[in-house]
Structure formats: structure tokens, C-alpha cells
Design a protein around this motif. Sequence first.
Motif, PDB file in Angstrom:
ATOM      1  N   TYR A  44      -7.499   2.136   5.268  1.00 56.13           N
ATOM      2  CA  TYR A  44      -8.508   3.007   4.675  1.00 56.13           C
ATOM      3  C   TYR A  44      -8.579   4.285   5.510  1.00 56.13           C
ATOM      4  O   TYR A  44      -8.661   4.223   6.742  1.00 56.13           O
ATOM      5  CB  TYR A  44      -9.881   2.328   4.662  1.00 56.13           C
ATOM      6  CG  TYR A  44      -9.923   1.038   3.880  1.00 56.13           C
ATOM      7  CD1 TYR A  44     -10.096   1.038   2.503  1.00 56.13           C
ATOM      8  CD2 TYR A  44      -9.795  -0.186   4.531  1.00 56.13           C
ATOM      9  CE1 TYR A  44     -10.144  -0.151   1.790  1.00 56.13           C
ATOM     10  CE2 TYR A  44      -9.854  -1.392   3.825  1.00 56.13           C
ATOM     11  CZ  TYR A  44     -10.022  -1.367   2.447  1.00 56.13           C
ATOM     12  OH  TYR A  44     -10.062  -2.533   1.749  1.00 56.13           O
ATOM     13  N   LYS A  87      -3.622  -3.388   4.844  1.00 55.24           N
ATOM     14  CA  LYS A  87      -4.270  -2.308   4.096  1.00 55.24           C
ATOM     15  C   LYS A  87      -4.845  -1.295   5.060  1.00 55.24           C
ATOM     16  O   LYS A  87      -5.285  -1.652   6.154  1.00 55.24           O
ATOM     17  CB  LYS A  87      -5.377  -2.885   3.197  1.00 55.24           C
ATOM     18  CG  LYS A  87      -5.893  -1.920   2.129  1.00 55.24           C
ATOM     19  CD  LYS A  87      -6.864  -2.624   1.205  1.00 55.24           C
ATOM     20  CE  LYS A  87      -7.296  -1.720   0.047  1.00 55.24           C
ATOM     21  NZ  LYS A  87      -6.170  -1.384  -0.844  1.00 55.24           N
ATOM     22  N   LEU A 111     -18.424  -4.951   7.662  1.00 56.34           N
ATOM     23  CA  LEU A 111     -17.200  -4.659   6.905  1.00 56.34           C
ATOM     24  C   LEU A 111     -16.216  -5.815   6.979  1.00 56.34           C
ATOM     25  O   LEU A 111     -15.600  -6.193   5.972  1.00 56.34           O
ATOM     26  CB  LEU A 111     -16.554  -3.377   7.452  1.00 56.34           C
ATOM     27  CG  LEU A 111     -17.149  -2.052   7.010  1.00 56.34           C
ATOM     28  CD1 LEU A 111     -16.512  -0.900   7.794  1.00 56.34           C
ATOM     29  CD2 LEU A 111     -16.946  -1.836   5.516  1.00 56.34           C
ATOM     30  N   LYS A 155     -17.086  -8.574   4.648  1.00 55.23           N
ATOM     31  CA  LYS A 155     -16.878  -8.230   3.244  1.00 55.23           C
ATOM     32  C   LYS A 155     -15.411  -8.020   2.895  1.00 55.23           C
ATOM     33  O   LYS A 155     -15.001  -8.232   1.767  1.00 55.23           O
ATOM     34  CB  LYS A 155     -17.664  -6.949   2.908  1.00 55.23           C
ATOM     35  CG  LYS A 155     -19.167  -7.142   2.823  1.00 55.23           C
ATOM     36  CD  LYS A 155     -19.536  -8.035   1.653  1.00 55.23           C
ATOM     37  CE  LYS A 155     -21.037  -8.175   1.510  1.00 55.23           C
ATOM     38  NZ  LYS A 155     -21.404  -9.056   0.378  1.00 55.23           N
ATOM     39  N   GLN A 156     -14.595  -7.599   3.878  1.00 56.67           N
ATOM     40  CA  GLN A 156     -13.185  -7.283   3.638  1.00 56.67           C
ATOM     41  C   GLN A 156     -12.327  -8.118   4.601  1.00 56.67           C
ATOM     42  O   GLN A 156     -11.936  -7.643   5.661  1.00 56.67           O
ATOM     43  CB  GLN A 156     -12.919  -5.783   3.832  1.00 56.67           C
ATOM     44  CG  GLN A 156     -13.859  -4.860   3.081  1.00 56.67           C
ATOM     45  CD  GLN A 156     -13.724  -5.018   1.564  1.00 56.67           C
ATOM     46  OE1 GLN A 156     -12.621  -5.267   1.063  1.00 56.67           O
ATOM     47  NE2 GLN A 156     -14.826  -4.869   0.854  1.00 56.67           N
ATOM     48  N   TRP A 166      -6.536  -5.379   8.335  1.00 54.97           N
ATOM     49  CA  TRP A 166      -6.633  -4.003   7.854  1.00 54.97           C
ATOM     50  C   TRP A 166      -7.163  -3.092   8.953  1.00 54.97           C
ATOM     51  O   TRP A 166      -7.706  -3.542   9.952  1.00 54.97           O
ATOM     52  CB  TRP A 166      -7.521  -3.918   6.614  1.00 54.97           C
ATOM     53  CG  TRP A 166      -8.910  -4.462   6.796  1.00 54.97           C
ATOM     54  CD1 TRP A 166      -9.336  -5.735   6.619  1.00 54.97           C
ATOM     55  CD2 TRP A 166     -10.086  -3.721   7.219  1.00 54.97           C
ATOM     56  NE1 TRP A 166     -10.679  -5.860   6.899  1.00 54.97           N
ATOM     57  CE2 TRP A 166     -11.162  -4.639   7.262  1.00 54.97           C
ATOM     58  CE3 TRP A 166     -10.299  -2.396   7.560  1.00 54.97           C
ATOM     59  CZ2 TRP A 166     -12.436  -4.247   7.635  1.00 54.97           C
ATOM     60  CZ3 TRP A 166     -11.576  -2.003   7.929  1.00 54.97           C
ATOM     61  CH2 TRP A 166     -12.621  -2.920   7.957  1.00 54.97           C
ATOM     62  N   LEU A 194     -17.369  -0.490   0.143  1.00 53.76           N
ATOM     63  CA  LEU A 194     -16.789  -1.587   0.919  1.00 53.76           C
ATOM     64  C   LEU A 194     -17.888  -2.445   1.538  1.00 53.76           C
ATOM     65  O   LEU A 194     -17.770  -3.673   1.605  1.00 53.76           O
ATOM     66  CB  LEU A 194     -15.879  -1.035   2.015  1.00 53.76           C
ATOM     67  CG  LEU A 194     -14.632  -0.272   1.545  1.00 53.76           C
ATOM     68  CD1 LEU A 194     -13.921   0.348   2.737  1.00 53.76           C
ATOM     69  CD2 LEU A 194     -13.688  -1.207   0.794  1.00 53.76           C
TER      70      LEU A 194
END
Length: 420
Positions: A137, A135, A78, A81-82, A86, A155
Motif C-alpha cells: 500500500y 501486497k 490494521l 483487519k488485513q 504486506w 482498511l
Amino acid sequence: MAGGVVTVGKRQYACGLYWENSPSGRVSQAAKEAARQPSVMARFYAARAGKKTGRVPQFGLSNDEAHKAGMPVLSACLANKQPGSWAGAFRFREGIAIVVVRDDLIVPDGDLFFTDETEARDRLLQEMALGGIQKVYAPETWGISGADSMPVSLLLNDSTEIRLRPVAMSQKTVAVLGGMGFLLLLLLGAGWYIQEKESERKAAELRAKEAIERARMEAADYMPGLAQGEPKYPPPVRKWEDKPTALDVIQSCLDALTRAPAVVAGWRLERVTCDGASLNQLWVRTSGFSSPPPGSVVNEMGSTASVNITLPELGKRGHEDLKDPEEITKRFLAQNWPGSINRMQDDPPPPPPPEYKGPWNPPPPPWVKRSFTLSVPQLPWTLPTYFSGLPGIVIGSLSLQFSGTMGTWTAEGVIYENRR
């Protein structure tokens, strides 16, 4: 809360690793060395390479029985990719996975697995209260304002590039290497024996020279004084050895922070300070119906509230030999966070004995000290890497100051080092 395995589609991912920043570019080697520490003894590790843009490499460690070699790691996939800063809570049929990423790095305790949804939600809210998150989630049913409920499968986008690797070698590899090592011992045994004897001889010579030098220095210190009637000065006090280690103070403050309130309706957390003996929070009243923060003392105007938590007494670190100033400066320059380091006055000399009337001029101690400040976005962040193996560090205080929604931890204290 523990490590675990979650299922995304038809693929299983490992979660619940403990992450550290690698002190060098050899991430796998650093991970294996950390995994083999007696206090860790991890079975698997996962590695994230650094980037030329500034992200340092890091590795995660696991000792979970459910984890297997080759299993992709949820938090690392994750994070790749992000990028950015966050925090996310992702619901699976096995439980809830919490992932916290700051400045593109997984925080040490930012890869968690919960079977209790309430505990998982409280952990996410605690991370949000620290600030610095761009951010969030979270499941839509949690009702967290501004949170994105995008499915974790979108995600991840089928990412599996970061996988668990075994710390120990396979039995077949061990057997082959063992046979080669035995053959090498037979071939080079005589040479190793000679080298060992030579090392012992040199070590004995070095110990003899050190003993002679100590005797010479003691004679130079005391014999002139005896001849001229001067006093025999006591040895200087090694003050840092009576203090707890820097990492013990940081851990004690983190443990206390988990017992302190993190979010209180109608109140804003303004400041947190901790000196190893107690942790203090300052809350400022905002608006809306509310009760005071748990365990707090509210001022007469009802505008501020303070929370004080007494920490358990920490033990003394014991004997520590100091490093040279060049090594301290090199370690300080190697870290990538704002800070300062400045020379301080020497500790005051020991007082003369009672009723003594003669001259009293003790020599300076064989060490000096420097004050330091170091700011990081979260505890412990890179502080364990900076402080690890560095003697003579005394933490004076740790403070968390907010600027808007962002929070910054500042560590202040003193570093003792050899006089040169």
C-alpha cells in the motif's frame, strides 16, 4: 523518524511502537517485564493475542510523550483487519506511517512514523527489496508499480480494538496496594525474618559443600599426578567468552544493512552474507541502463558486482556459565522456523609445554558443542526470543538468499553446553 500520533477521521491513533513476539501466552505480563528493562523503560504497551491457526501473541512498547492510555494503535488495528504479509505507507496530515506485517505478525521495526516523505519512501522500498511481501500500500503519487492506494480509513474500517495500556499503575492503585502491603508486612514480618535466616543458613551450607567438593576434585586431579610424576594439565579455554554475543552480531549486521544499497535499477540483489566482521552483497546484472551499485566492485564481464562493508569491532561477552543440553534442545524445539542442530567434535586439547616428552592426556573439557542452523524470513524476527538469556551461542554467519522475490535469512553457528 520517531513515534507519533496520526488522525483518521476524528479519531487519533498511536504509531511508532517497537514490537516483540511474546515468549508465553501471558502477553501483558511479558510486555510489562520487557517495558521495565533499564534499556527500555517504556510507558505504554499494546498486546495482540495469538491464534489457534499458529500466530504467536505479540506486544508493542512505546515511550512517546504524545501517546496516551486508551489510544488505539494504528499498526495493530490494521494487522488485525488485513492479515498475511504486506507493507504499507499511509499519508496523514501529521506525517507518514509505515507498517510492515509478515505472516500476520508486525515485525519488530515495522511500525514507524516519518515526517520526511523521502525517508518514508526509501524505507518502504528497502522492505520491498527484502522480499516476502504479498501486497503493498502506498500513495499513488509515489509511482510504485503494483501498489494499492486504498485509503487507510477503508482498511481500518473503524477498528479500535487494540489500545495502549499503561505499564505503571495509577497513583490511587499504588496507594491502596501500598497500604495493604504495609499491613501484610506487619502481620507476617516475624515469619519472613525466620524464613530469611533459614535461607541464609542453607546458602552458607551450600557454599561450604561446594568449596569442599571443589577441593576434593582438585585433589583428585592433581595429587595422583604428583605421585606418579604426571603433568599438571592447564584448564581448557572457554572460547565462547572471547566472542561477542549473538544479539550483538545480529544488531551489527542490521546496522550495516541500513548503510548498504537496497534497490539499484538494472541489478538484482542475489545474496547477502554477514559474519559480524563484514557484510557482503552480491548483485547480478539484469537489463536496462544502469550504473553499478554504490561502493561495489564489478567483475570483468560486467555480470556481477559485490559490495563489502566493514563492521566495527565488537567487544567480548565475558564470563558466561553454560546451560544443560536438555534446556538447549527444549529451546530449539520451541521455535517455529526451519533449522537443525548437530553434535560436533570437542575442541582440541591444549598442547604440552615446550620440551615436555612424557605422556600427555588432558581430560575432556566440562562442555560439549553443537552446530546449529536457523532460518527466518527477516532479521531479527524471533531470533532475539530464541537467543535471549541463552549463553554459549556463537554466531558464525548470517546469510540472506533469494528465491524469486522471496528472501530467507539463515543463521549458522555453534552452541556450547554443559557435558552430561
